[in-house]
Structure formats: C-alpha cells, structure tokens
Design an enzyme around this catalytic site. Sequence first.
Site, PDB file in Angstrom:
ATOM      1  N   HIS A  71       3.139  -1.537   2.826  1.00 34.93           N
ATOM      2  CA  HIS A  71       2.068  -1.350   1.853  1.00 34.93           C
ATOM      3  C   HIS A  71       1.644   0.111   1.796  1.00 34.93           C
ATOM      4  O   HIS A  71       0.907   0.607   2.652  1.00 34.93           O
ATOM      5  CB  HIS A  71       0.875  -2.242   2.218  1.00 34.93           C
ATOM      6  CG  HIS A  71      -0.270  -2.130   1.266  1.00 34.93           C
ATOM      7  ND1 HIS A  71      -1.575  -2.367   1.638  1.00 34.93           N
ATOM      8  CD2 HIS A  71      -0.313  -1.799  -0.057  1.00 34.93           C
ATOM      9  CE1 HIS A  71      -2.361  -2.192   0.592  1.00 34.93           C
ATOM     10  NE2 HIS A  71      -1.622  -1.849  -0.442  1.00 34.93           N
TER      11      HIS A  71
ATOM     12  N   GLU B 122       0.640   0.546   5.591  1.00 30.70           N
ATOM     13  CA  GLU B 122       0.449  -0.653   6.407  1.00 30.70           C
ATOM     14  C   GLU B 122       1.797  -1.339   6.557  1.00 30.70           C
ATOM     15  O   GLU B 122       2.410  -1.747   5.568  1.00 30.70           O
ATOM     16  CB  GLU B 122      -0.527  -1.624   5.731  1.00 30.70           C
ATOM     17  CG  GLU B 122      -1.981  -1.314   5.951  1.00 30.70           C
ATOM     18  CD  GLU B 122      -2.885  -2.386   5.354  1.00 30.70           C
ATOM     19  OE1 GLU B 122      -3.757  -2.898   6.089  1.00 30.70           O
ATOM     20  OE2 GLU B 122      -2.744  -2.712   4.155  1.00 30.70           O
TER      21      GLU B 122
ATOM     22  N   SER C 279      -0.109  -5.827  -1.803  1.00 34.97           N
ATOM     23  CA  SER C 279      -1.375  -5.430  -1.194  1.00 34.97           C
ATOM     24  C   SER C 279      -2.173  -6.625  -0.699  1.00 34.97           C
ATOM     25  O   SER C 279      -3.243  -6.441  -0.115  1.00 34.97           O
ATOM     26  CB  SER C 279      -2.207  -4.638  -2.210  1.00 34.97           C
ATOM     27  OG  SER C 279      -2.337  -5.356  -3.424  1.00 34.97           O
TER      28      SER C 279
ATOM     29  N   ASN D  76      -7.164  -4.040   2.110  1.00 34.80           N
ATOM     30  CA  ASN D  76      -7.811  -4.715   0.977  1.00 34.80           C
ATOM     31  C   ASN D  76      -8.794  -5.797   1.403  1.00 34.80           C
ATOM     32  O   ASN D  76      -9.698  -6.141   0.632  1.00 34.80           O
ATOM     33  CB  ASN D  76      -6.753  -5.279   0.029  1.00 34.80           C
ATOM     34  CG  ASN D  76      -6.195  -4.188  -0.858  1.00 34.80           C
ATOM     35  OD1 ASN D  76      -6.921  -3.328  -1.333  1.00 34.80           O
ATOM     36  ND2 ASN D  76      -4.890  -4.191  -1.053  1.00 34.80           N
TER      37      ASN D  76
END
Length: 270
Positions: A127, A139, A106, A177
């Site tokens: 991800h 992702e 992440s 993130n």
Amino acid sequence: MGGGIAQVAAQSGYEVVLKDISEEYVKAGFAKIKERLVKRVGEGKLESGEKDRILSNIKTTASLKDCKDADLIIEAVIEKEDIKKQIFKELDTICNDETIFASNTSSISITRLAKVTKRPERFAGMHFMNPAYTMKLVEVVKGMHTSDETVNIITAVAEIMGKIPVVVNDFPGFVSNRVLMPMINDAIYCLLEGVASRESIDTVMKLGAKHPMGPLELADFIGLDTCLSILEILHAELGEKYRPCPLLRKMVAGGKLGRKSGEGFYEYRK
C-alpha cells in the site's frame, strides 16, 4: 497511483511494464510520468540523461498478457474488490508460479484477494501513499497465508525504491486508513453540522496537529469516491463508527469527487 508506482520503480532501476485498460489511458499515464520528470530536469533536480534512462525502463501495454514475465506485479486499480479479484484470477493463469502478486489496496482484505489465486503464500499488500513518487511510507500487508519470504522480498523492493516499509497484518483499513478515514469522515460531519467552515476545519488541523493538509483538502486529493469506498468497507466490517457521512455520499452522487473532477470541498477548475 499506478503511474506513480511505475515511476518510482523505473527510477530505482527496475524494468517496468505499465498496463492500463486502454492504449489511451496508458499513454496518458506515461505522459504524466514524462511531464513530472521533465519538470525535475527544468528545476535542476534531475539530469536529462537520467530522465531518458528512467523513461526507457518503462514499457506500456493494454494487455495483461504482456505482464507474464514479471517477477512482481503491483495491482493499483480502483478500490472495488470484484474488479481486483477478476484481474488476479486472470494474472494467475498468465504468470509463472514464482511471480509475486501485490495489491495497492487501501482497505480490502489481502487474504480474500489472495484466495482467488493458487499462490496465497506469494501474495501481499503493498500500500503506497499518494503521490507514490514522493511519499515515503509503504504499508506491507501480510495476509493469512503470506509467507515470511514474500514479506521479506516486498520489504526489500520497497527499500530499493527509496521507501520506508512498515509490515502490518491484514485487518480492514490496515493502520493508515483505519486511523485516517474516521478523521476525514468526522471533518465532513463538522462541515455538515455547521461546526465551522471548510477553511476553518482544515486550518485547525494544519496548525493544531501539524498536518500538511487539512482533512477536507486531503479528501479532495485522495478522491471523495475513494474515501467513500474505503469507509463503506470499514463500516461493513468494523461497525457504526465508520458509517460514511451523508454529505460525502451526496457529493459523490453529484459527481463532486475532488481534484480529479475539478470540484470537491474546494474548486480546482482552471
């Protein structure tokens, strides 16, 4: 995460090898998958025969060598770069040259992880959001040497799994993130500084920003240790804006990790 990804892949018709560090852990992971599918059958959302078909697509192992024939390997270990690198180094010697490697990291650089292998052009980020068996986003992270062909294959696999892939470039935290973790960190600062109670902070964001979970609830769901690891990476690579809140460090040091430990900002013990 690993079990959730395995479930999604098996549901989509892929043959899956689910690997963990011990027979105990991998059996527990498989049992969780079975439990979720049995629940769906009970709710009338899945046929019993379909449940059996999905489970038959999953083989379990505690040995990386049993992954040697895979076309795609998705790594989903804890957010520690040295551990991920060691796994990919070993896999690089086990798997054939055409196998594509993907990391569910992440926040860690895909380019750095790929560098420990002889296949950086066949290495990408994949991800998944948590829980992987329900959340739609993946992702797809393109490292410095990731080929367009690899990105296309990963994107196609994600779509077959019923996900919506979004291609992003390899920067700390990617998009999700890099945006999410500062919000969680600031929410923890709000609690530390007495701006509002935990319930008030979460309610403001749920009602004011239409978030399904408040940031403190979400931190508990993700795992406070995981949040801390991500913030430490962002802080080291992007600067002071991402410095982890002292309260977060204190809670992790005290073993209050969220849902996984039974207590975080909220209590989850039965």
